[in-house]
Design a protein around this motif. Structure first.
Motif, PDB file in Angstrom:
ATOM      1  N   LEU A 615      -4.450   6.418  -3.471  1.00  0.00           N
ATOM      2  CA  LEU A 615      -3.097   6.249  -3.475  1.00  0.00           C
ATOM      3  C   LEU A 615      -2.496   5.296  -4.531  1.00  0.00           C
ATOM      4  CD1 LEU A 615      -2.765   6.480   0.506  1.00  0.00           C
ATOM      5  CD2 LEU A 615      -1.762   8.037  -1.104  1.00  0.00           C
ATOM      6  N   THR A 616      -1.327   5.630  -5.055  1.00  0.00           N
ATOM      7  CA  THR A 616      -0.801   4.705  -6.112  1.00  0.00           C
ATOM      8  C   THR A 616       0.609   4.418  -5.613  1.00  0.00           C
ATOM      9  OG1 THR A 616       0.201   6.582  -7.365  1.00  0.00           O
ATOM     10  CG2 THR A 616      -2.001   5.702  -8.029  1.00  0.00           C
ATOM     11  N   ASN A 665      -8.711   0.311 -14.149  1.00  0.00           N
ATOM     12  CA  ASN A 665      -7.281   0.318 -14.352  1.00  0.00           C
ATOM     13  C   ASN A 665      -6.704   1.064 -13.453  1.00  0.00           C
ATOM     14  OD1 ASN A 665      -7.313  -0.766 -17.575  1.00  0.00           O
ATOM     15  ND2 ASN A 665      -8.833   0.607 -17.575  1.00  0.00           N
ATOM     16  N   PHE A 666      -5.578   0.395 -12.813  1.00  0.00           N
ATOM     17  CA  PHE A 666      -4.846   0.910 -12.045  1.00  0.00           C
ATOM     18  C   PHE A 666      -3.289   0.763 -12.252  1.00  0.00           C
ATOM     19  CE2 PHE A 666      -2.449   0.396  -7.699  1.00  0.00           C
ATOM     20  CZ  PHE A 666      -2.649   1.549  -7.164  1.00  0.00           C
ATOM     21  N   THR A 667      -2.559   1.932 -11.877  1.00  0.00           N
ATOM     22  CA  THR A 667      -1.116   2.026 -12.176  1.00  0.00           C
ATOM     23  C   THR A 667      -0.329   2.109 -10.923  1.00  0.00           C
ATOM     24  OG1 THR A 667      -1.366   2.797 -14.381  1.00  0.00           O
ATOM     25  CG2 THR A 667       1.014   3.234 -13.497  1.00  0.00           C
ATOM     26  N   GLU A 668       0.218   1.021 -10.608  1.00  0.00           N
ATOM     27  CA  GLU A 668       0.931   1.313  -9.319  1.00  0.00           C
ATOM     28  C   GLU A 668       2.402   1.708  -9.277  1.00  0.00           C
ATOM     29  OE1 GLU A 668       3.109  -1.613  -5.582  1.00  0.00           O
ATOM     30  OE2 GLU A 668       3.016  -2.299  -7.689  1.00  0.00           O
ATOM     31  N   ASN A 685       3.609  -0.230 -12.242  1.00  0.00           N
ATOM     32  CA  ASN A 685       3.022  -1.784 -12.623  1.00  0.00           C
ATOM     33  C   ASN A 685       1.594  -1.608 -12.930  1.00  0.00           C
ATOM     34  OD1 ASN A 685       5.304  -3.163 -11.807  1.00  0.00           O
ATOM     35  ND2 ASN A 685       4.989  -2.603  -9.710  1.00  0.00           N
ATOM     36  N   GLU A 686       0.964  -1.994 -14.004  1.00  0.00           N
ATOM     37  CA  GLU A 686      -0.321  -2.072 -14.518  1.00  0.00           C
ATOM     38  C   GLU A 686      -1.268  -3.201 -13.977  1.00  0.00           C
ATOM     39  OE1 GLU A 686      -1.365   0.721 -16.273  1.00  0.00           O
ATOM     40  OE2 GLU A 686       0.820   1.412 -16.364  1.00  0.00           O
ATOM     41  N   THR A 729      -3.465  -3.345  -5.103  1.00  0.00           N
ATOM     42  CA  THR A 729      -3.133  -3.939  -6.207  1.00  0.00           C
ATOM     43  C   THR A 729      -3.371  -5.539  -6.154  1.00  0.00           C
ATOM     44  OG1 THR A 729      -0.967  -4.514  -4.704  1.00  0.00           O
ATOM     45  CG2 THR A 729      -0.835  -2.839  -6.377  1.00  0.00           C
ATOM     46  N   SER A 730      -4.438  -5.548  -5.016  1.00  0.00           N
ATOM     47  CA  SER A 730      -4.907  -7.201  -4.848  1.00  0.00           C
ATOM     48  C   SER A 730      -3.910  -8.172  -4.483  1.00  0.00           C
ATOM     49  CB  SER A 730      -6.016  -7.655  -6.214  1.00  0.00           C
ATOM     50  OG  SER A 730      -7.024  -6.751  -6.256  1.00  0.00           O
ATOM     51  N   ASN A 731      -2.841  -7.859  -3.864  1.00  0.00           N
ATOM     52  CA  ASN A 731      -1.797  -8.524  -3.431  1.00  0.00           C
ATOM     53  C   ASN A 731      -2.070  -9.034  -1.936  1.00  0.00           C
ATOM     54  OD1 ASN A 731       0.791  -9.583  -2.300  1.00  0.00           O
ATOM     55  ND2 ASN A 731       1.651  -8.578  -4.374  1.00  0.00           N
ATOM     56  N   ASP A 732      -2.119 -10.483  -1.902  1.00  0.00           N
ATOM     57  CA  ASP A 732      -2.420 -11.048  -0.421  1.00  0.00           C
ATOM     58  C   ASP A 732      -1.342 -10.684   0.375  1.00  0.00           C
ATOM     59  OD1 ASP A 732      -4.924 -12.072  -1.480  1.00  0.00           O
ATOM     60  OD2 ASP A 732      -4.091 -14.058  -1.852  1.00  0.00           O
ATOM     61  N   ASP A 733      -0.063 -10.460   0.125  1.00  0.00           N
ATOM     62  CA  ASP A 733       0.967 -10.147   0.998  1.00  0.00           C
ATOM     63  C   ASP A 733       0.700  -8.927   1.611  1.00  0.00           C
ATOM     64  OD1 ASP A 733       2.069 -12.517   0.323  1.00  0.00           O
ATOM     65  OD2 ASP A 733       3.505 -11.838  -1.187  1.00  0.00           O
TER      66      ASP A 733
END
Length: 809
Positions: A615-616, A665-668, A685-686, A729-733
């Motif tokens: 999922l992106t 490489n991941f594109t959100e 967002n890359e 995205t490795s976002n802690d939030d």
């Protein structure tokens, strides 16, 4: 506990111990050992060792039994400590292993696997679904929608979700052909009819059904026993949870025939509000066991009515953040009633409030197995199978547009009504049938299996409106959408071991899998769908095992797996696009050793993906989330497993997985609808070297077993799972916090003149009342400068218990 031990010790005088082995001298873990007409009973450990303590002086008849072997009996005069080595002889029931032999790994197979015995399954089976019984195996994370392990439950192995985990029962595929998932809720109390389980991690060896991209779980159902028995299991626990199971086994009749049966009912209110489950199931089997031929019929079915808890709990509700909850109410347009539910429910919040917001489904399984042993070196096995599933989930919908159901507006006088409250049912009615086969040859240096399967799936998806405030032109049983899915799956494989030297074994495995999938009709969002594809996959595997000495070996293997997209990938794909198949290259290198009072293993794995579907944040033209192929991603880690008997009464075991799980490489994708929500702009967002969602870097567990008396065992089971991200995205939030949970289990086993075995068990889950969540999801969008990010979680129960009584006659 110490006081009780001291009191019981006063009655004992001697010890009866020993080891149970096969005719070939191999240990038999899990064999039942008891002194007839007494309270003294136990089971052998992983090395086949048993001990009966505090046995008074006297004459006893010792009995030892193990499925697939003749029961051993011996009269003992106990007037001193007694030590024995007992060898069990095979019987015809051992032929049942042919049913799963071709899809199982053994000590020569250079892959990573865990075997779960009947004793381990029985010891943990108190009403929770099978994933919770298996949760202490390596690299495994489990979750429960209702929060207490009853109802809808999920499983991840090495971070791989259920759609990437192959499941078979007696070699017959169980995964849903379209979604690839396994819905354990459709097989309630299956654990009560399972003899043993093997979990192969990674690609594993060739099997039938869905591709194994994270693991394969192979279940073998119960085998007949030598003696007839009846068994009653009853459990009661927190959240008004009940489990009632009645079993019977005829034993071998005239040394040729055997029959088994089980009836079960499990019910629970669930930890979350209204998240109830009413689960009914049965299991029947009957077989003929000739000198060379075995014919066995197996029928099992489950009926579940589960109140939905799929929505999840907003993060603001878990944090008791009133301002955050008010934003959730505003962003999602909640009604006053829904807002009141959110603000006042607490941690057990459930979005659904309609009294019949349930999933109602029944699934029946039929299997007919035939095996024939031509000679000690060659045997064949075949099975016919049929699965019939049907059911629906019911939903109350407030103020839905009539146009969403292909209904015209309602005109009453001068008023035009465009929306209505309604209740809908979304149905699935499907048939799955086919056959499996294998031929197995073993002689001197060779161990070969040739097998495969042909399976056909035919599933109908449709929806009905069963009530509406304004019905427009709808009539009873009208289908506002109707489509079908058809899938044919054929695979054939050849695998084998070749002993090139006394210490060196080579392994090779080649599988060809061919698929044809088509789905057509009108989908639930009223789009016409006509999609699908055909695939031809070649899945090779090679490896080597080096035997250092008995019980100690090194192994290495390299395997390639290919996997087709799931139904949702086809149906929800952007117009004109077809998702690509996924490929995984799997390297496994390990060392394992078992000797005396200890065993341990270490395994390195690399699972390298090409075109993994993730999922992106992207959606299609009607707003459904779509998965996108990412070219390069991988999972890499080390698995450590060990066990040691510190003393006769104390055993320690544990496992630890350390891993990295990355997308190169991941594109959100998020969408900006403008300040007035009248625009549509895609924002990308890359990211590089980002973490794969739901893939913790650390998974660990320990089990401490203390047996102060032959009939009393106390266990402490611990599980640690590190942080998991909700997206890529490795976002802690947007993550799930690490958690460490401990369970305490006590088992008391004894016998009487009237009852062969009495078992009393107490399981206290989460003894330190940890407030944790095990699953979740996230989404986001923007309205100009106003950015919305919402996280939803599935909270798990705090301290709760199950108390069980088991009687075997």
């Amino acid at each position: 506990m110490l006081a009780m031990t001291a009191v019981f010790s006063a009655f004992g005088q001697f010890t009866v111990d020993g080891k149970v082995v096969t005719e070939a001298g191999e240990s038999l873990p899990g064999a039942n050992v008891w002194l007839n007409q007494s309270k003294y009973a136990t089971s052998t450990d992983g090395d086949g060792i048993f001990m009966l303590s505090k046995v008074p002086a006297g004459t006893f008849e010792l009995s030892v039994s193990f499925v697939g072997y003749e029961t051993y009996t011996k009269v003992l005069e106990v007037n001193q400590n007694v030590s024995l080595e007992i060898s069990l002889n095979e019987n015809v029931i051992k032929g049942e292993e042919v049913f799963v032999y071709a899809t199982r790994a053994n000590e020569k197979t250079p892959t990573t696997f865990s075997n779960i015995s009947n004793k381990e399954i029985e010891g943990r089976n108190m009403g929770q679904d099978l994933p919770f019984i298996l949760q202490h195996t390596p690299s495994m994370v489990v979750t429960s929608d209702a929060g207490n392990g009853v109802g809808y439950t999920g499983i991840r192995i090495r971070g791989s979700d259920p759609t990437r985990i192959n499941v078979t029962v007696n070699g017959v595929p169980i995964n849903d052909s379209e979604s690839h998932g396994t819905f354990w809720v459709n097989m309630p109390d299956m654990a009560s009819s399972v003899n043993n389980i093997q979990i192969q991690r990674g690609v594993g060896t060739s099997t039938n059904g869905a591709a194994a991209f994270g693991a394969s779980v192979n279940l073998q159902t119960d085998m007949p026993s030598q003696e007839a028995y009846a068994k009653v299991d009853n459990s009661f626990g927190s959240f008004n949870t009940w489990k009632h199971t009645v079993e019977m086994n005829t034993g071998l009749i005239n040394k040729k025939w055997a029959f088994q049966g089980r009836l079960s009912q499990i019910s629970s209110d669930g930890y979350l509000d209204r998240a109830s489950a009413d689960l009914k199931s049965y299991y029947l089997s009957g077989g003929y066991y000739g000198d060379k031929t075995t014919v066995k019929a197996v029928v099992f079915a489950g009926k579940e009515v589960t109140y939905q808890a799929w929505w999840g709990t907003p993060e603001a509700r878990l944090n008791n953040d009133v301002d955050g909850m008010m934003e959730v109410i505003a962003n999602n347009g909640l009604s006053d009633e829904q807002a009141d539910n959110l603000l006042n429910s607490g941690r057990t919040y459930n979005y659904y409030q309609y009294d019949n917001e349930v999933d109602n489904y029944q699934q029946d399984h039929y299997q007919l197995h035939l095996s024939h042993v031509f000679n000690p070196n060659f045997n064949v096995n075949g099975a016919l199978h049929y699965t019939y599933g049907r059911g629906y989930y019911e939903q109350y919908r407030a103020d839905d547009d009539l146009a969403d159901y292909a209904l015209p507006d309602v005109v009453i006088g001068d008023s035009t009504i465009t929306s209505t409250d309604l209740i809908r049912r979304r149905w699935l009615d499907n048939d799955f049938y086919g056959f499996t086969f294998s031929a197995n040859y073993t002689k001197e240096k060779w161990d070969l299996s040739f097998g495969g399967a042909w399976n056909k799936y035919d599933g109908d998806h449709f929806g009905e409106i069963i009530w509406a405030q304004y019905a427009s032109t709808s009539a009873i049983r009208d289908r506002y959408y109707d489509n079908f899915g058809r899938k044919t799956d054929f695979n054939v494989y050849l695998k084998g071991n070749y002993q090139v030297a006394p210490k060196v074994n080579l392994f090779a495995d080649a599988q060809v899998r061919m698929l044809d999938y088509l789905t057509k009709g009108v989908d639930s969002d009223l789009r016409n769908i006509d999609t699908g594809d055909t695939y031809a996959f070649f899945n090779p595997k090679v490896g080597m095992t080096y035997l250092v000495k008995r019980g100690e070996s090194f192994y290495a293997s390299y395997a390639v797996g290919n996997r087709e997209p799931v139904r949702g990938d086809f149906v929800d794909a952007a117009v004109g696009q077809t998702p690509k198949a996924e490929t995984m290259r799997n390297l496994e290198v390990g060392y394992r050793k078992a000797a005396g009072n200890y065993s341990y293993s270490a395994n390195y794995y690399l699972m390298d993906y090409e075109n993994q579907l993730v999922l992106t944040g992207a959606v299609n033209d009607v707003g459904s989330s779509i998965r996108v192929n990412v070219p390069d991603s991988y999972r890499m880690g080390v698995e450590l497993v060990g066990a040691v008997k510190v003393m006769d009464a104390l055993t320690l075991s544990g496992n630890l997985t350390l891993s990295k799980n990355k997308i190169a490489n991941f594109t959100e994708v998020i969408y900006d609808y403008g300040p007035a929500f009248d625009e549509y702009n895609e924002i990308q967002n890359e990211y590089t070297d980002t973490n794969i969602s739901f893939s913790p870097n650390v998974i660990g567990g320990t089990q401490i077993g203390y047996k102060p008396l032959s009939f009393l065992e106390i266990s402490l089971l611990s599980k640690y799972v590190s942080k998991q991200y909700l997206d890529n995205t490795s976002n802690d939030d947007r993550s799930i916090d690490a958690y460490f949970v401990n369970d305490l289990k006590m088992d008391l086993t004894f016998a009487s003149k009237q009852v062969q075995q009495i078992g009393i068990s107490l399981l206290v889950n989460n003894i330190f009342d940890v407030q944790y969540v095990s699953n979740g999801y996230t989404f986001g969008y923007a309205g100009g400068d106003y950015v919305v990010r919402e996280n939803y979680y599935y909270p798990q129960a705090g301290t709760n218990f199950m108390l069980a009584l088991s009687l075997k006659f």
